[in-house]
Design a protein around this motif. Structure first.
Motif, PDB file in Angstrom:
ATOM      1  N   ASP A   1      17.945  55.075  60.867  1.00  0.00           N
ATOM      2  CA  ASP A   1      19.106  54.556  61.595  1.00  0.00           C
ATOM      3  C   ASP A   1      20.162  55.631  61.853  1.00  0.00           C
ATOM      4  N   ALA A   2      20.043  56.806  61.210  1.00  0.00           N
ATOM      5  CA  ALA A   2      21.014  57.892  61.376  1.00  0.00           C
ATOM      6  C   ALA A   2      20.481  58.889  62.409  1.00  0.00           C
ATOM      7  N   SER A   3      20.433  58.466  63.651  1.00  0.00           N
ATOM      8  CA  SER A   3      19.894  59.283  64.729  1.00  0.00           C
ATOM      9  C   SER A   3      20.926  60.296  65.214  1.00  0.00           C
ATOM     10  N   VAL A   4      20.514  61.568  65.343  1.00  0.00           N
ATOM     11  CA  VAL A   4      21.393  62.596  65.891  1.00  0.00           C
ATOM     12  C   VAL A   4      20.983  62.966  67.313  1.00  0.00           C
ATOM     13  N   PHE A   5      19.780  62.588  67.700  1.00  0.00           N
ATOM     14  CA  PHE A   5      19.325  62.789  69.076  1.00  0.00           C
ATOM     15  C   PHE A   5      18.224  61.795  69.384  1.00  0.00           C
TER      16      PHE A   5
END
Length: 168
Positions: free
Chosen positions: A121-125
């Protein structure tokens, strides 16, 4: 043995040398060098020193299909990451400075997502990356995640030339 000097970016390419590295490279090989980390101890996090990451470009020499893609984690303030292609985890817990081997990826537009390791859930791209059959690419995760970063985080899509150099 070679000495590689890293200079500040200037219009005339004559910036001061900020770091130099001695490298032993095998003749006839193809290499890519990535500069990553922080130059000064005042930068945060200070425990991510500036370094030159050298990868030998083996494999990824093409063919009809698929494309060959590798990932380089060069973002100094990013945690370890997981990389997904078309919803499938292809690399997990990748640390700063790691350059993966080439992965076979079907040619075409691929949905790529980079997340904090173990936290989908911690998407950076998340975005589409186009790759052509028989070509090799490096997806370099570069820049910083922090608000107000000098260089914001972005994946750089680099077309790799893995042709064997001439013997001259």
């Amino acid at each position: 043995e070679y000495t590689v000097q890293i200079r500040g970016d200037t219009e005339s390419n004559d910036g001061d040398v900020v770091a130099d590295f001695d490298l032993d490279l095998a003749g006839g090989g193809v290499y890519t060098a990535f500069a990553a980390g922080y130059l000064t101890p005042d930068d945060d996090p200070a425990d991510t020193p500036f370094d030159l990451i050298v990868a030998q470009d083996a494999g990824g020499d093409g063919g009809a299909d698929p494309a060959n893609v590798r990932v380089a984690h060069l973002s100094p303030d990013a945690p370890n990451v997981d990389v997904y292609v078309d919803g499938d985890a292809v690399l997990e817990d990748v640390p700063l400075g790691a350059v993966s081997d080439y992965l076979d990826v079907p040619a075409g537009s691929r949905a790529v997502e980079i997340t904090a390791a173990g936290d989908p859930d911690a998407s950076v791209f998340a975005g589409d990356v186009d790759v052509a059959a028989g070509n090799a690419y490096t997806v370099a995760a570069a820049g910083e995640l922090a608000d107000g970063a000098d260089q914001p985080f972005e994946p750089l899509i680099l077309a790799d030339d893995n042709a064997t150099p001439d013997a001259d």
